[in-house]
Scaffold this active site. Structure first.
Site, PDB file in Angstrom:
ATOM      1  N   ASP A 250       0.839  -1.197   0.000  1.00 21.05           N
ATOM      2  CA  ASP A 250       0.000   0.000   0.000  1.00 21.05           C
ATOM      3  C   ASP A 250       0.874   1.246   0.000  1.00 21.05           C
ATOM      4  O   ASP A 250       2.102   1.171  -0.101  1.00 21.05           O
ATOM      5  CB  ASP A 250      -0.978  -0.015   1.176  1.00 21.05           C
ATOM      6  CG  ASP A 250      -0.276  -0.191   2.515  1.00 21.05           C
ATOM      7  OD1 ASP A 250       0.775   0.450   2.717  1.00 21.05           O
ATOM      8  OD2 ASP A 250      -0.766  -0.966   3.354  1.00 21.05           O
ATOM      9  N   LYS A 272      -4.522   2.646   0.039  1.00 18.93           N
ATOM     10  CA  LYS A 272      -5.760   3.247   0.526  1.00 18.93           C
ATOM     11  C   LYS A 272      -5.449   4.604   1.126  1.00 18.93           C
ATOM     12  O   LYS A 272      -4.498   4.761   1.891  1.00 18.93           O
ATOM     13  CB  LYS A 272      -6.430   2.362   1.583  1.00 18.93           C
ATOM     14  CG  LYS A 272      -6.817   0.981   1.088  1.00 18.93           C
ATOM     15  CD  LYS A 272      -7.693   0.263   2.086  1.00 18.93           C
ATOM     16  CE  LYS A 272      -6.979  -0.071   3.376  1.00 18.93           C
ATOM     17  NZ  LYS A 272      -5.960  -1.094   3.203  1.00 18.93           N
ATOM     18  N   MET A 385      -3.061   8.226  12.079  1.00 17.85           N
ATOM     19  CA  MET A 385      -4.091   8.655  11.117  1.00 17.85           C
ATOM     20  C   MET A 385      -4.980   9.756  11.703  1.00 17.85           C
ATOM     21  O   MET A 385      -6.202   9.738  11.529  1.00 17.85           O
ATOM     22  CB  MET A 385      -4.938   7.448  10.681  1.00 17.85           C
ATOM     23  CG  MET A 385      -4.124   6.352  10.003  1.00 17.85           C
ATOM     24  SD  MET A 385      -5.025   4.795   9.803  1.00 17.85           S
ATOM     25  CE  MET A 385      -5.053   4.181  11.484  1.00 17.85           C
TER      26      MET A 385
END
Length: 477
Positions: A250, A272, A385
């Site tokens: 990713d 993503k 995040m």
């Protein structure tokens, strides 16, 4: 080839060491590792060598100077005194008696040399430069250490246990060679390396029962790639990266790490971003199982650690349900790597007795966390995040009693040459971010430990693999 590389069996054989200093100690230790009985001749011994004599019945010390008769009935001799003339005399007498002799730091007097050794008994790797540069030999050995896992000794022992049965199972040498090639580069070897010896034996039994016909099932490696710097990869991660047939990765895995994967491996990008999914997680789970069922060795490469906000648990749930074998290789998580490279200790006895890892957004997109618990004093909070939800994080912490002047730091693209640290307080961080927006991925660290960054006068140099240079990081960068 100037010298013939051989391995000499000296187990329970009499060997002579002349000398009582640190070099003699090192040489003697190597002889004892090989099982030799050692006659040690020297008027005096350094304390470490004296302790070895006291503790080891296989070492006999003669407290005097060298005598010609010391070479009688000796299989091998080593001269390690601080007198070059004495060493040269011992070498001449040994050669005349046809006794192999090694002289410390006098290569011209040696009939054999002692190489740098990687010991994974019964696997042993010896590195020599033919006396040209012992330092270079040690450097080469150090590099090879990372390529020869400690488990190779256990793997050799497994091969010895099954050698006769493999000979019975396969009559032709070509078939035996193909069988061992598959075993030593496949699931059996990896289970041995990871210490799962019972599983390795069970896998070996299945391979023998299959009669040398490989099963259709492959395997999945869930590997933590660390926070960005390729130097933070584990040896095991690198080994699996080099043998995978296909890599699934990713956006958190940088190009320098991808470039270390086996060159002919198939690449599948499943990156993503927030609200932008190249492939949904459920589809990734099924893809891993499908590729393994096609007989491929699948490398699932994840930034940080697979089990710390890496959704590795969801992936192994699917693999287990589908009956697909898998391995998990931990990696240095972003919290450890980014904090270290930013000069921020996550714990400190005076400021933080605990550290909490929190995800900055939940599955439904909210940031509905236990704010009362996160507002407790004497802890460090690390938000993964959390960049998009930073205003909510700041408001909720202050609302639940955290002081507005609590230190906070944002670490942008930590451990890479693009790293940038934003130190501030809860009260000032939003203004700073608005003035100079950081680029994801960005880690958020909240706690008094952030202030230690300046006090420690931290200096870190991060390799710039894109530009071939280095980037110094100073407090406030």
């Amino acid at each position: 080839m100037d010298l013939l590389p051989i391995f000499l069996d000296i187990n329970n054989e009499p060997c002579l060491v002349v000398g009582g200093g640190p070099i003699a100690l090192r040489k003697l230790q190597n002889l004892r590792r090989a099982g030799a009985r050692v006659r040690l001749v020297s008027p005096e011994l350094v304390p470490e060598l004296a302790a070895s004599v006291e503790e080891d019945a296989a070492i006999t010390w003669y407290q005097r100077r060298f005598d010609d008769e010391d070479l009688l009935d000796i299989r091998l001799a080593i001269a390690a005194t601080d007198d070059r003339a004495v060493n040269r005399r011992i070498a001449a007498l040994a050669k005349a008696a046809r006794v192999p002799v090694n002289v410390a730091d006098q290569p011209e007097d040696c009939s054999f040399i002692m190489p740098s050794v990687i010991d994974r008994s019964p696997v042993v790797v010896a590195v020599s430069t033919g006396t040209a540069s012992p330092v270079l030999a040690r450097m080469i050995r150090a590099r090879l250490e990372s390529l020869v896992p400690a488990g190779y000794g256990r793997l050799a022992e497994l091969c010895a246990r099954y050698r006769d049965r493999v000979k019975e199972r396969f009559e032709r040498q070509r078939d035996r060679r193909r069988f061992w090639d598959r075993v030593l580069q496949g699931g059996v070897a990896e289970r041995v390396f990871s210490g799962h010896l019972k599983e390795a034996d069970a896998h070996m039994e299945r391979e023998l029962a299959a009669g040398g016909n490989p099963t259709d099932m492959g395997e999945v490696y869930l590997v933590g790639a660390g926070p960005g710097d390729p130097d933070l990869l584990t040896f095991r991660a690198l080994r699996l990266m080099q043998q995978a047939d296909v890599v699934v990765y990713d956006r958190l895995v940088g190009k320098p790490i991808i470039d270390m994967v086996r060159r002919d491996a198939e690449h599948v990008y499943v990156g993503k971003q927030r609200n932008q999914h190249t492939m949904r997680q459920e589809e990734i789970n099924k893809l891993l199982a499908q590729l393994a069922k096609e007989g491929k060795r699948v490398l699932r490469l994840k930034g940080g650690d697979p089990f710390i906000f890496g959704r590795g648990g969801e992936e192994i749930d699917t693999l287990a349900a589908e009956g697909v074998p898998f391995q998990v290789v931990p990696g240095i998580t972003a919290a450890n790597g980014c904090a270290c490279y930013a000069g921020i200790p996550l714990t400190h006895r005076a400021y933080a007795q605990s550290v909490t890892f929190v995800t900055g957004h939940l599955k439904d997109g909210t940031i509905n966390l236990n704010w009362r618990q996160l507002a407790e004093p004497h802890q460090t909070i690390v938000f993964y995040m959390g960049l998009v939800g930073l205003p909510v994080i700041v408001d909720k912490l202050i609302e639940h009693g955290v002081a507005p002047d609590m230190p906070i730091a944002l670490v942008q693209q930590g451990t890479t040459h693009m790293q940038k640290v934003y130190p501030a307080t809860l009260k000032t961080i939003l203004a700073r971010v608005e003035e100079d927006p950081p680029e994801p991925p960005t880690l958020i660290i909240v706690g008094d430990v952030v202030n230690l960054r300046d006090k420690l006068d931290w200096f870190t140099t991060i390799p710039d693999r894109e530009q071939g240079a280095t980037t110094p990081l100073l407090p406030g960068d």
